[in-house]
Structure formats: C-alpha cells, structure tokens
Write a protein that holds these residues in place. Structure first.
Motif, PDB file in Angstrom:
ATOM      1  N   ILE A 150       0.872  -1.175   0.000  1.00 15.58           N
ATOM      2  CA  ILE A 150       0.000   0.000   0.000  1.00 15.58           C
ATOM      3  C   ILE A 150       0.909   1.225   0.000  1.00 15.58           C
ATOM      4  O   ILE A 150       1.845   1.303   0.799  1.00 15.58           O
ATOM      5  N   TYR A 151       0.637   2.162  -0.884  1.00 14.93           N
ATOM      6  CA  TYR A 151       1.380   3.421  -0.883  1.00 14.93           C
ATOM      7  C   TYR A 151       0.493   4.535  -0.337  1.00 14.93           C
ATOM      8  O   TYR A 151      -0.604   4.775  -0.850  1.00 14.93           O
ATOM      9  N   ASP A 152       0.968   5.169   0.734  1.00 15.07           N
ATOM     10  CA  ASP A 152       0.311   6.361   1.254  1.00 15.07           C
ATOM     11  C   ASP A 152       0.809   7.537   0.419  1.00 15.07           C
ATOM     12  O   ASP A 152       1.907   8.044   0.628  1.00 15.07           O
ATOM     13  N   ALA A 153      -0.013   7.931  -0.531  1.00 14.91           N
ATOM     14  CA  ALA A 153       0.344   9.017  -1.451  1.00 14.91           C
ATOM     15  C   ALA A 153      -0.479  10.258  -1.152  1.00 14.91           C
ATOM     16  O   ALA A 153      -0.925  10.961  -2.059  1.00 14.91           O
ATOM     17  N   ALA A 154      -0.660  10.544   0.139  1.00 13.76           N
ATOM     18  CA  ALA A 154      -1.434  11.720   0.541  1.00 13.76           C
ATOM     19  C   ALA A 154      -0.869  12.999  -0.056  1.00 13.76           C
ATOM     20  O   ALA A 154      -1.596  13.956  -0.327  1.00 13.76           O
ATOM     21  N   HIS A 155       0.462  13.016  -0.263  1.00 15.87           N
ATOM     22  CA  HIS A 155       1.122  14.193  -0.831  1.00 15.87           C
ATOM     23  C   HIS A 155       1.381  14.052  -2.332  1.00 15.87           C
ATOM     24  O   HIS A 155       2.060  14.893  -2.914  1.00 15.87           O
ATOM     25  N   GLY A 156       0.864  12.989  -2.952  1.00 18.89           N
ATOM     26  CA  GLY A 156       1.367  12.593  -4.259  1.00 18.89           C
ATOM     27  C   GLY A 156       0.626  13.083  -5.484  1.00 18.89           C
ATOM     28  O   GLY A 156       0.980  12.688  -6.601  1.00 18.89           O
ATOM     29  N   PHE A 157      -0.379  13.925  -5.329  1.00 14.84           N
ATOM     30  CA  PHE A 157      -1.132  14.362  -6.515  1.00 14.84           C
ATOM     31  C   PHE A 157      -0.210  15.112  -7.469  1.00 14.84           C
ATOM     32  O   PHE A 157       0.419  16.107  -7.107  1.00 14.84           O
ATOM     33  N   GLY A 158      -0.125  14.640  -8.699  1.00 11.44           N
ATOM     34  CA  GLY A 158       0.711  15.276  -9.704  1.00 11.44           C
ATOM     35  C   GLY A 158       2.109  14.709  -9.817  1.00 11.44           C
ATOM     36  O   GLY A 158       2.818  14.997 -10.786  1.00 11.44           O
ATOM     37  N   THR A 159       2.533  13.905  -8.850  1.00  6.14           N
ATOM     38  CA  THR A 159       3.846  13.258  -8.931  1.00  6.14           C
ATOM     39  C   THR A 159       3.767  12.051  -9.849  1.00  6.14           C
ATOM     40  O   THR A 159       2.800  11.281  -9.800  1.00  6.14           O
ATOM     41  N   ARG A 160       4.805  11.887 -10.666  1.00  5.04           N
ATOM     42  CA  ARG A 160       4.879  10.732 -11.548  1.00  5.04           C
ATOM     43  C   ARG A 160       6.185   9.982 -11.287  1.00  5.04           C
ATOM     44  O   ARG A 160       7.189  10.584 -10.910  1.00  5.04           O
ATOM     45  N   TYR A 161       6.126   8.673 -11.481  1.00  2.28           N
ATOM     46  CA  TYR A 161       7.312   7.830 -11.298  1.00  2.28           C
ATOM     47  C   TYR A 161       7.465   6.960 -12.534  1.00  2.28           C
ATOM     48  O   TYR A 161       6.540   6.225 -12.898  1.00  2.28           O
ATOM     49  N   LYS A 162       8.598   7.121 -13.186  1.00  8.77           N
ATOM     50  CA  LYS A 162       8.873   6.398 -14.427  1.00  8.77           C
ATOM     51  C   LYS A 162       7.740   6.565 -15.436  1.00  8.77           C
ATOM     52  O   LYS A 162       7.302   5.613 -16.088  1.00  8.77           O
ATOM     53  N   GLY A 163       7.254   7.803 -15.526  1.00 10.45           N
ATOM     54  CA  GLY A 163       6.270   8.157 -16.543  1.00 10.45           C
ATOM     55  C   GLY A 163       4.822   7.909 -16.188  1.00 10.45           C
ATOM     56  O   GLY A 163       3.934   8.224 -16.974  1.00 10.45           O
ATOM     57  N   ARG A 164       4.563   7.334 -15.007  1.00  5.06           N
ATOM     58  CA  ARG A 164       3.187   7.044 -14.599  1.00  5.06           C
ATOM     59  C   ARG A 164       2.882   7.717 -13.270  1.00  5.06           C
ATOM     60  O   ARG A 164       3.781   7.956 -12.457  1.00  5.06           O
ATOM     61  N   SER A 165       1.615   8.024 -13.037  1.00  2.71           N
ATOM     62  CA  SER A 165       1.205   8.569 -11.747  1.00  2.71           C
ATOM     63  C   SER A 165       1.643   7.629 -10.625  1.00  2.71           C
ATOM     64  O   SER A 165       1.561   6.406 -10.758  1.00  2.71           O
ATOM     65  N   VAL A 166       2.098   8.207  -9.506  1.00  2.00           N
ATOM     66  CA  VAL A 166       2.456   7.353  -8.365  1.00  2.00           C
ATOM     67  C   VAL A 166       1.245   6.570  -7.859  1.00  2.00           C
ATOM     68  O   VAL A 166       1.394   5.539  -7.203  1.00  2.00           O
ATOM     69  N   PHE A 167       0.051   7.039  -8.177  1.00  2.00           N
ATOM     70  CA  PHE A 167      -1.166   6.335  -7.753  1.00  2.00           C
ATOM     71  C   PHE A 167      -1.337   4.985  -8.458  1.00  2.00           C
ATOM     72  O   PHE A 167      -2.162   4.171  -8.036  1.00  2.00           O
ATOM     73  N   GLU A 168      -0.591   4.755  -9.519  1.00  2.00           N
ATOM     74  CA  GLU A 168      -0.723   3.520 -10.296  1.00  2.00           C
ATOM     75  C   GLU A 168       0.083   2.357  -9.715  1.00  2.00           C
ATOM     76  O   GLU A 168       0.020   1.247 -10.240  1.00  2.00           O
ATOM     77  N   TYR A 169       0.821   2.582  -8.645  1.00  4.38           N
ATOM     78  CA  TYR A 169       1.710   1.552  -8.114  1.00  4.38           C
ATOM     79  C   TYR A 169       1.143   0.923  -6.840  1.00  4.38           C
ATOM     80  O   TYR A 169       0.316   1.514  -6.142  1.00  4.38           O
ATOM     81  N   GLY A 170       1.638  -0.298  -6.547  1.00  8.29           N
ATOM     82  CA  GLY A 170       1.202  -1.025  -5.367  1.00  8.29           C
ATOM     83  C   GLY A 170      -0.108  -1.754  -5.602  1.00  8.29           C
ATOM     84  O   GLY A 170      -0.760  -1.601  -6.638  1.00  8.29           O
ATOM     85  N   ASP A 171      -0.496  -2.572  -4.635  1.00  8.79           N
ATOM     86  CA  ASP A 171      -1.812  -3.206  -4.706  1.00  8.79           C
ATOM     87  C   ASP A 171      -2.907  -2.159  -4.559  1.00  8.79           C
ATOM     88  O   ASP A 171      -3.944  -2.225  -5.233  1.00  8.79           O
ATOM     89  N   VAL A 172      -2.664  -1.198  -3.653  1.00  8.21           N
ATOM     90  CA  VAL A 172      -3.561  -0.048  -3.487  1.00  8.21           C
ATOM     91  C   VAL A 172      -2.701   1.172  -3.192  1.00  8.21           C
ATOM     92  O   VAL A 172      -1.739   1.091  -2.432  1.00  8.21           O
ATOM     93  N   SER A 173      -3.041   2.289  -3.808  1.00  9.29           N
ATOM     94  CA  SER A 173      -2.481   3.574  -3.412  1.00  9.29           C
ATOM     95  C   SER A 173      -3.614   4.420  -2.845  1.00  9.29           C
ATOM     96  O   SER A 173      -4.767   4.313  -3.292  1.00  9.29           O
ATOM     97  N   THR A 174      -3.273   5.244  -1.880  1.00 12.74           N
ATOM     98  CA  THR A 174      -4.276   6.111  -1.269  1.00 12.74           C
ATOM     99  C   THR A 174      -3.807   7.555  -1.356  1.00 12.74           C
ATOM    100  O   THR A 174      -2.605   7.831  -1.452  1.00 12.74           O
TER     101      THR A 174
END
Length: 360
Positions: A150-174
């Motif tokens: 699970i990725y706690d991406a509370a601060h992650g809106f607009g961040t990308r990792y290797k070309g994809r939104s950080v929200f796309e990683y893990g079993d669940v991102s929040t």
C-alpha cells in the motif's frame, strides 16, 4: 501573515454554478452525478485505471488494509503523518517501523528487507512531501516475499514515477484531498488500484457493504463523499496545471538561496517527476532550526515542523523503537511556506530572516 500553506480557492462563481445544480436536483450525497463526474474526470487527468472518491485520506488507508484482508505485521515508515501508523493499528494489525533514507527521507528498502519476519503481510510506504519512494525496490521486495503493498500518497497528486502517476503503483495507493493539499476537495481522499475485483470490493465497503437497497456484499463503513466536495474537486481540477506551475516557480525561487544556507533539501528519488507539494529544509542542527522558527514567528512567518516528532517514539499505542535516521531528521526538518498565491517577496522575506539568524 505568511502561513505554511493556504488552500487554493477557485473563482466563487464557478463553484456556485455547481451548487445551483445541486439545489435543483436535491441530490446531496449517496453517489450523486457530481461524484461520478469527478471520479471520471480524475481518471482521465491522472491516466489511472481505477479509483474511488472517499470522505478522507485516513478512511482510504483503513479501507485499503481492510480490503486486502491483512492480519499481521505491516512494515511502515516512522516519518509520516500519524494516520499512516494509526490506520494499521485501527485495523488490528501491527506496525513495524523501518528507518528512512537520509537523503530522500522516504522509507529505506534495506530497512524493509531487514524488518521482514514470518508474520509480515504487507508494506505501507509513504511518498514523503510528494517525493516518490524507491518504488522499484519496494515492489521487488514485495514480490520476492509475497507481500502486499500500500502506498500512502497523501502528498502525491501530480507526482509521476517512471512516466506514470504514483497512484498507479502497489496493490492499493491512497491519497488525501484535504484543504491543505495542493489539490483538494475541502475534505476528501481516494483509493487507486489496477485490480478491478479489488476496486469492486472497496466500492461495496465504502457504502456500508450495500449491494442494492436490501442486500449486502461486504462488511462496510460510510466512506462516501458528497456532491459539495465533488463540486470543489471539479472546479479545482480546471486549475491544477496552473497550481503545479506556480508551486514549481516558488520552489525555484527558494532554491536561489540554497547555496547560502546551513541546510539541505531532500533529494528527489531517481525516476520521479516531482509535484512541489512542500518545500522542506533539513538544518545542520536542531538548535539552528529552533532559532530560525522563533525569528520567523516573531516576523509573522509560520513554517511547520513536519514530520515531527518521529512516530517511532511518541505514540502511546505503539512500542517505542530506535530509528536513528528518522529521529535525527525529524528534529532538524521544517516545511517553509508553499502555496498557490505565495509571492517572491514573501519567499525573500522568509529566506532573509533565516540567513540573518544563521549568520549571527
């Protein structure tokens, strides 16, 4: 007064247009048309597979843990907001801390590996200040040890990792859409997953488990958001590119002072396209940090010690454990003012006050 953050507020008349429609429909909550529109608009903008709009980011974490049916130890970071750890405990699991990388301030993959036991079931990692974790290393560890992520991406809106939104990683991102975030719905949050069945399960769970008016598919809670929050999200989404641009410009102006400071900025994780959610500085000593804060406050500038103190030795419901890097960084880090309407003059005042303190 220069605060650590201020919420972005769109033109009032644009928000009021949505409010007028809510009044006409008399549909306030329970998966209304604006909630659906907002979810679809977010999916398009973020280019993500699946998401659910929720009442807040803490519910998102709790829902993720519950939906993955986790029972046992969850390895997490002590350098995060309290909700990251408290959600683990709230859901009946045991948080196990791994220390952070001293440069990126995100959870150290080597520490994760060392913390794994036969009782470990998952990793809950935070993208700190919007800076992505070492996702590749974490996902590799999870695959080798058959762990959920699970990725706690509370601060992650607009961040990308290797070309994809950080929200796309893990079993669940929040994530969180709280008013203090660079993108907000006043209050709100979301869960993201690439697993359609898991999304379906969480969709039931956010609405009491309902599968129709008189049927239930899951144990559930009330994790829904409402039309008024969705309306704010829809309007703010129109301005997100400008919001990100302004924050990047503000960070660049702060950066012009870096060479003169007895402090450093955290390193951005390789492969990360950063969102400039915060402007953190790690001072050479806590004594200098405290003197700077006092002078800034006396001049109506209010940074924040964030994250402080370390979660590893402050929470009454978690066993205290030594996390040397986290404890050291937590004592020396502050977040300086960062928001859409922050001007260069305000940045100049802030940095000149810091320079005055450190050079005396």
């Amino acid at each position: 007064m220069i605060l650590v953050t201020k919420p972005f507020l769109p033109p009032r008349e644009e928000y009021e247009q949505y409010i007028k429609g809510i009044w006409e429909r008399e549909w306030l909550t329970n998966n209304g048309p604006l909630v659906n529109d907002f979810e679809l608009s977010l999916k398009r903008y973020l280019q993500v597979k699946h998401l659910l709009f929720l009442s807040n980011g803490t519910i998102a974490l709790q829902l993720a843990i519950k939906a993955l049916e986790l029972k046992g130890e969850i390895i997490t970071t002590p350098f995060s907001y309290v909700a990251t750890t408290s959600s683990i405990v709230w859901e009946g699991c045991t948080p196990v801390f791994a220390d952070i990388d001293p440069q990126t301030l995100t959870i150290d993959p080597a520490g994760i590996e060392a913390a794994i036991t036969p009782n470990t079931v998952a990793i809950l990692a935070t993208h700190v200040y919007g800076n992505a974790c070492n996702i590749s290393a974490i996902d590799d560890i999870a695959q080798r040890h058959n762990l959920k992520v699970i990725y706690d991406a509370a601060h992650g809106f607009g961040t990308r990792y290797k070309g994809r939104s950080v929200f796309e990683y893990g079993d669940v991102s929040t994530t969180s859409f709280h008013a203090t975030k660079l993108f907000h719905t006043i209050e709100g949050g979301a869960v993201f997953t690439r697993d359609a069945e898991l999304l379906k399960k969480m969709a039931f769970m956010r609405n009491f488990g309902h599968n129709g008016p008189e049927a239930f598919a899951e144990l559930g809670i009330n994790g829904k958001s409402c039309e008024f929050h969705a309306a704010m999200g829809l309007v703010n989404l129109r301005y997100i590119e400008e919001i990100l641009k302004k924050r990047k410009e503000a960070a660049a102006h702060y950066d012009t002072y870096l060479q003169y400071l007895k402090a450093f900025k955290p390193a951005i994780t390789p492969g990360t396209d950063y969102n400039y959610a915060y402007y953190p500085l790690v001072f050479e000593s806590e004594e200098l940090l405290l003197r700077c804060i006092k002078t800034l406050n006396n001049n109506n500038v209010f940074p924040r010690r964030y994250f402080y103190p370390a979660l590893s030795n402050i929470l009454p419901y978690v066993s205290k454990v030594s996390m040397p890097v986290t404890e050291d960084i937590a004592r020396r880090v502050i977040c300086l003012p960062m928001y859409y309407s922050l001007g260069k003059e305000e940045i100049d005042l802030t940095m000149r006050l810091i320079l005055r303190v450190q050079n005396n």
